[in-house]
Design a protein around this motif. Sequence first.
Motif, PDB file in Angstrom:
ATOM      1  N   HIS A 122       0.818  -1.220   0.000  1.00  0.00           N
ATOM      2  CA  HIS A 122       0.000   0.000   0.000  1.00  0.00           C
ATOM      3  C   HIS A 122       0.851   1.269   0.000  1.00  0.00           C
ATOM      4  CE1 HIS A 122      -3.358  -2.791   1.476  1.00  0.00           C
ATOM      5  NE2 HIS A 122      -3.654  -2.417   0.253  1.00  0.00           N
ATOM      6  N   ASP A 129     -10.310  -3.213   0.631  1.00  0.00           N
ATOM      7  CA  ASP A 129      -9.848  -3.227   2.022  1.00  0.00           C
ATOM      8  C   ASP A 129      -9.554  -1.839   2.584  1.00  0.00           C
ATOM      9  OD1 ASP A 129      -6.867  -2.752   1.354  1.00  0.00           O
ATOM     10  OD2 ASP A 129      -7.347  -4.510   0.165  1.00  0.00           O
ATOM     11  N   ASP A 179      -5.848  -0.851  -7.782  1.00  0.00           N
ATOM     12  CA  ASP A 179      -5.550  -1.856  -6.746  1.00  0.00           C
ATOM     13  C   ASP A 179      -6.435  -3.064  -7.025  1.00  0.00           C
ATOM     14  OD1 ASP A 179      -4.750  -3.195  -4.511  1.00  0.00           O
ATOM     15  OD2 ASP A 179      -5.988  -2.045  -3.127  1.00  0.00           O
ATOM     16  N   SER A 180      -6.027  -3.835  -8.013  1.00  0.00           N
ATOM     17  CA  SER A 180      -6.901  -4.901  -8.512  1.00  0.00           C
ATOM     18  C   SER A 180      -6.454  -6.271  -8.024  1.00  0.00           C
ATOM     19  CB  SER A 180      -6.854  -4.905 -10.040  1.00  0.00           C
ATOM     20  OG  SER A 180      -5.578  -5.324 -10.463  1.00  0.00           O
ATOM     21  N   GLN A 194       4.502 -14.797 -12.936  1.00  0.00           N
ATOM     22  CA  GLN A 194       3.418 -14.270 -13.787  1.00  0.00           C
ATOM     23  C   GLN A 194       4.022 -13.443 -14.926  1.00  0.00           C
ATOM     24  OE1 GLN A 194       1.680 -12.753 -10.042  1.00  0.00           O
ATOM     25  NE2 GLN A 194      -0.296 -13.467 -10.816  1.00  0.00           N
TER      26      GLN A 194
HETATM   27  N1  AG3 Z   1      -4.299  -6.938  -4.794  1.00  0.00           N
HETATM   28  C1  AG3 Z   1      -3.189  -7.618  -5.419  1.00  0.00           C
HETATM   29  C2  AG3 Z   1      -3.131  -9.088  -5.166  1.00  0.00           C
HETATM   30  C3  AG3 Z   1      -2.121  -9.763  -6.034  1.00  0.00           C
HETATM   31  C4  AG3 Z   1      -1.959 -11.186  -5.740  1.00  0.00           C
HETATM   32  N2  AG3 Z   1      -1.069 -11.743  -6.694  1.00  0.00           N
HETATM   33  C5  AG3 Z   1      -0.051 -12.538  -6.436  1.00  0.00           C
HETATM   34  N3  AG3 Z   1       0.121 -13.087  -5.286  1.00  0.00           N
HETATM   35  N4  AG3 Z   1       0.818 -12.756  -7.365  1.00  0.00           N
HETATM   36  C6  AG3 Z   1      -4.108  -6.606  -3.464  1.00  0.00           C
HETATM   37  C7  AG3 Z   1      -5.216  -5.831  -2.855  1.00  0.00           C
HETATM   38  C8  AG3 Z   1      -4.706  -5.116  -1.654  1.00  0.00           C
HETATM   39  N5  AG3 Z   1      -5.392  -3.916  -1.368  1.00  0.00           N
END
Ligand code: AG3
Length: 300
Positions: free
Chosen positions: A80, A104, A174-175, A214
């Motif tokens: 964050h 969140d 923030d996906s 990834q």
């Molecule tokens: N969103 C990103 C999660 C990514 C998970 N990917 C991974 N482990 N490679 C987080 C949301 C937090 N506010």
Amino acid sequence: MDQKSIPSFKDMFAKEKEDIFFTEMLYGSNWGQILKMSKVLFEKESKFQKILIFDNPIFGRVLVLDNILQTTENDEFIYHEMLTHVPMLAHGKVKKVLIIGGADGGILREVLRHKGVEKATMVEIDGIALDACKKYMPKLSNGAFSDPRAEVIVADGIEYVKNTEEKFDIIIVDSTDPIGPGLVLFTQEFYSYCKNTLKPYGIIVTQNGVPFAQTKELIDTYNTRTKLFKDNRFYIAPVFGYIGGFMALGWATDCVKQFETPIDKLQERLSNISGEMKYYTPEVHKACFALPMYIQNKLK
Ligand code: AG3
């Protein structure tokens, strides 16, 4: 273990005496991680995704969407802070911020620490995830949802950027990963609407997964955004709950000088932020754009 065959983690706790674990298999069937669930607080399938919130002795409270760990109380500061302060301090005159996703509230909290921010608009698709986080993960938002500068809209992020007439200094995406409801937030269509929604000196930042595991996601994003933005690059941060080493955070802007903001300027601008940093420093800001060779090789 097939997660779908488990009826309810709460039921299992009632019946079993043994420890119960959450298993994440984001990178296919050969590699994953397990976390002990010392207590399950929330479990529900919304219209968009399966939401799970539990406690773990090392990570604290953990948010999981569609069986993928999203954030945890004890390591969330890295992600964050880096997704928020790197673009905002590089820019230096941020008044309006758009957050896409971020149920969140961790990004909203960090954005509102900037005293110069007049308005932070957060567009989150899943109202159930939003309410569950407010109730069971209050440390993440830490009061941000009741800040008068915060506007929270429950809507589809791509529809919002397609239709809004507002313009923003910074867009923070923030996906989740590009599967399920998050997929559309990785398309050229979405980025081009974002470009139109940015002010002239604006910057968009995104989460782009763990390059080691990834790789396709990283390359696809790079190629897509090279078509749209004058400056398109990544910076890195290690987030312990996202296994596989560094996470890539994406940076795109038409204002090429934003990347060059000198360290003394970053230092000076830090005084406009309330509270203490746990990860970000101006030195980390400068260093995080230096990519290890295994990542650079993917971007040739
Ligand atoms: N969103 C990103 C999660 C990514 C998970 N990917 C991974 N482990 N490679 C987080 C949301 C937090 N506010």
